[in-house]
Write an enzyme that holds these catalytic residues in place. Structure first.
Site, PDB file in Angstrom:
ATOM      1  N   ARG A 261       0.829  -1.200   0.000  1.00  0.00           N
ATOM      2  CA  ARG A 261       0.000   0.000   0.000  1.00  0.00           C
ATOM      3  C   ARG A 261       0.865   1.252   0.000  1.00  0.00           C
ATOM      4  O   ARG A 261       1.833   1.345   0.762  1.00  0.00           O
ATOM      5  CB  ARG A 261      -0.919   0.009   1.222  1.00  0.00           C
ATOM      6  CG  ARG A 261      -1.873  -1.177   1.161  1.00  0.00           C
ATOM      7  CD  ARG A 261      -2.958  -1.122   2.191  1.00  0.00           C
ATOM      8  NE  ARG A 261      -3.762  -2.336   2.085  1.00  0.00           N
ATOM      9  CZ  ARG A 261      -4.761  -2.658   2.895  1.00  0.00           C
ATOM     10  NH1 ARG A 261      -5.078  -1.838   3.895  1.00  0.00           N
ATOM     11  NH2 ARG A 261      -5.442  -3.770   2.723  1.00  0.00           N
ATOM     12  N   ARG A 276       2.066   0.379  10.292  1.00  0.00           N
ATOM     13  CA  ARG A 276       1.713   0.898   8.967  1.00  0.00           C
ATOM     14  C   ARG A 276       2.908   0.794   8.044  1.00  0.00           C
ATOM     15  O   ARG A 276       3.757   1.689   7.987  1.00  0.00           O
ATOM     16  CB  ARG A 276       1.226   2.351   9.088  1.00  0.00           C
ATOM     17  CG  ARG A 276       0.519   2.880   7.839  1.00  0.00           C
ATOM     18  CD  ARG A 276      -0.078   4.260   8.060  1.00  0.00           C
ATOM     19  NE  ARG A 276      -1.114   4.251   9.067  1.00  0.00           N
ATOM     20  CZ  ARG A 276      -2.391   3.949   8.830  1.00  0.00           C
ATOM     21  NH1 ARG A 276      -2.762   3.648   7.609  1.00  0.00           N
ATOM     22  NH2 ARG A 276      -3.262   3.953   9.808  1.00  0.00           N
ATOM     23  N   GLU A 348      -7.126  -1.218  14.795  1.00  0.00           N
ATOM     24  CA  GLU A 348      -7.706  -2.116  13.777  1.00  0.00           C
ATOM     25  C   GLU A 348      -6.745  -3.234  13.384  1.00  0.00           C
ATOM     26  O   GLU A 348      -5.581  -3.003  13.078  1.00  0.00           O
ATOM     27  CB  GLU A 348      -8.068  -1.296  12.539  1.00  0.00           C
ATOM     28  CG  GLU A 348      -8.595  -2.158  11.401  1.00  0.00           C
ATOM     29  CD  GLU A 348      -8.799  -1.378  10.110  1.00  0.00           C
ATOM     30  OE1 GLU A 348      -8.852  -0.130  10.172  1.00  0.00           O
ATOM     31  OE2 GLU A 348      -8.890  -2.019   9.062  1.00  0.00           O
ATOM     32  N   SER A 351     -10.862  -6.120   9.137  1.00  0.00           N
ATOM     33  CA  SER A 351     -11.998  -5.374   8.631  1.00  0.00           C
ATOM     34  C   SER A 351     -12.827  -6.375   7.855  1.00  0.00           C
ATOM     35  O   SER A 351     -12.352  -6.937   6.875  1.00  0.00           O
ATOM     36  CB  SER A 351     -11.475  -4.261   7.724  1.00  0.00           C
ATOM     37  OG  SER A 351     -12.430  -3.269   7.547  1.00  0.00           O
ATOM     38  N   ARG A 389       0.447  -6.704  12.492  1.00  0.00           N
ATOM     39  CA  ARG A 389      -0.201  -6.107  13.663  1.00  0.00           C
ATOM     40  C   ARG A 389      -0.442  -7.172  14.735  1.00  0.00           C
ATOM     41  O   ARG A 389      -0.426  -6.871  15.936  1.00  0.00           O
ATOM     42  CB  ARG A 389      -1.517  -5.428  13.258  1.00  0.00           C
ATOM     43  CG  ARG A 389      -1.259  -4.155  12.458  1.00  0.00           C
ATOM     44  CD  ARG A 389      -2.512  -3.357  12.162  1.00  0.00           C
ATOM     45  NE  ARG A 389      -2.163  -2.155  11.398  1.00  0.00           N
ATOM     46  CZ  ARG A 389      -3.029  -1.212  11.034  1.00  0.00           C
ATOM     47  NH1 ARG A 389      -4.318  -1.326  11.359  1.00  0.00           N
ATOM     48  NH2 ARG A 389      -2.620  -0.160  10.350  1.00  0.00           N
TER      49      ARG A 389
END
Length: 422
Positions: A261, A276, A348, A351, A389
């Site tokens: 990403r 991230r 988070e 999702s 994560r």
RNA sequence: GGAGAGAUGGCUGAGCUGGUCGAAGGCGCGCGACUGGAAAUCGCGUAAACGGCUUGAAACCGUUUCGAGGGUUCGAAUCCCUCUCUCUCCGCCA
């Protein structure tokens, strides 16, 4: 993508849904284009019918050895006119399509209305955040002290937001991936898929990354390929253009992939640690269901993802995203947030979304029940889970005062019986 | 990378000297007959999208679709060009 006919017949409902999302898209130009296209289409089809009828007549005459020169000349003009109209119709359709591709999905009725993530609603919690009788460290500090991550060399070799895992760090990441995949295949009935890590622009459009979110992805130069931002893209598009056997639904897949990403617009956020990264590992769950079962399947999918955290003993909560925080393609999304001591909050880690027929219409994935007409499937997916994560959460939640990290029991077999990283 | 072959309906497979071809045959599937029931056999039926009509749907009418895009032609599955993908052989390579 929304159904053109639905938008045409229910412009008020679509407008209301877009308002809820805070996405102001005017439908007037769109509806006008659609109107014009249909007018032109009727006109062109009349001419085509004439051409077909007369051409057949010409064939008959020629066979009978009779002259047809007059008709041929007339049809020559008709064909030229048809060509012009077809061009115009094609342009209109292209415009309509582009507009439609830019309209987000309609949120499900029970999605809470809101502006942003602050309006998300917590639906449940599991586990208790750990109490430390010492000052807990962030995972990047724990990891560097244990020499299992090397952030600096990652930056040197590639750039910011790239990391080396090293030694037991690399082994832990690998163990978590295998543990997740095994749990989903053995306990949740998923068929594992190891997909391509690049996908073409058609696939990216199918799942909704394109045309609106090109800047969030890495594109491979001189090709039509993008690095996948999630395995959702290749796995959902596996069945693009196909008509599936209704008896084979639901289809459950799980897939490991690296995810890439660009994180455009996230500059300055989560700059430290694994949270991230431009490249991270994820195990994804993807489901294809009929139109009746997708809401129940969303609940099950979410439980499947939660199961991983429960087995690992990581505290988490589940929130339902408000209309303002809902992803472009999603009709409803649950976020699962794991407790991270360094953030002193939930972060988070998964999702889980039901896209209903939004992606299926773009990617043209249908199913047929018995002799019935093909219908669009419903697609769902959710992280099960983000691996980096998860590793961060393990380090932070299971750290000891001595700076070591206890390995959750279910992971130990994947690490040759190791109980602690020290 | 070099040479060649191919891409047709749910599948298989004709057509490819341009004109009742949306497309033969077979398989599969659906309905029916036969049977105590079933198999076998026989008969019938079996694509989708878009648009019109319609309150809606069905029926009906029209248009489009033979890998994708473009061209030739009054007319293209059939002829020409470009692209994509698949297969075979050779070379190279983890």
């Amino acid at each position: 993508m929304l159904d053109l006919k639905f938008v045409r017949n229910n412009p008020e409902a679509v407008r209301a849904a877009l308002d809820k999302r805070g996405a102001s898209i005017s439908l007037e130009p769109f509806l006008a284009l659609d109107e014009r296209r249909r007018e032109k289409l009727v006109e062109a089809e009349k001419l085509k019918n004439k051409r077909n009828v007369v051409s057949e007549e010409i064939g008959r005459l020629k066979k009978a050895g009779q002259p047809a020169e007059k008709m041929v000349l007339e049809m020559r003009e008709v064909s030229a006119a048809i060509k012009d109209m077809d061009d115009e119709i094609r342009n209109l359709e292209h415009e309509i399509q582009q507009t439609l591709l830019g309209i987000p999905n309609i949120p499900d009725a029970d999605v809470p209305t809101g502006h942003d993530e602050n309006d998300n609603v917590e639906v449940r919690r599991w586990g208790e955040p750990p109490q430390f009788n010492f000052e807990p460290q962030a995972h990047w500090d724990i990891g560097e002290a244990l020499d299992i991550f090397d952030f600096e060399r990652g930056s040197k070799v590639t750039g910011a937001r790239f990391t080396f895992y090293k030694g037991l760090g690399a082994a832990l990441e690998r163990a978590v991936i295998n543990f997740m995949l095994d749990t989903h295949t053995r306990e949740h009935g998923c068929v594992e898929v190891l997909p391509p890590f690049m996908a073409n622009s058609v696939s990216m459009t199918g799942t909704g990354q394109l045309p609106k979110f090109a800047e969030d992805m890495f594109k491979v130069e001189n090709t039509d390929y993008y690095l996948i931002p999630t395995a959702e893209v290749p796995v959902t598009n596996m069945y693009a253009g196909e008509i599936l056997d209704g008896n084979k639904l639901p289809i459950y897949h799980c897939a490991y992939s690296a995810c890439f990403r660009a994180e455009a617009g996230a500059a300055g956020r989560d700059t430290r640690g694994l949270i991230r990264q431009h490249q991270f590992n994820k195990v994804e769950l993807v489901k294809f269901t009929n139109q009746e079962d997708s809401w129940e399947e969303l609940e099950k999918l979410t439980f499947n993802a939660e199961r991983i955290l429960q087995l690992l003993g990581l505290p988490y909560r589940v929130v339902v995203l408000s209309t303002g925080d809902l992803g472009f393609s999603s009709a409803k999304t649950y976020d699962i947030e794991v407790w991270l001591p360094s953030y002193n909050s939930y972060k988070e880690i998964s999702s889980c979304s039901n896209f209903a027929d939004f992606q299926a219409r773009r990617a043209n994935i249908r199913y047929r029940e018995g002799k019935g007409k093909p219908r669009f499937v419903h697609t769902l997916n959710g992280s099960g889970l983000a691996v980096g994560r998860t590793v961060a959460a393990i380090l932070e939640n299971f750290q000891t005062q001595a700076g070591t990290v206890k390995i959750p029991v279910p992971l130990q077999p994947y690490l040759g019986g190791l109980t602690e990283i020290k």
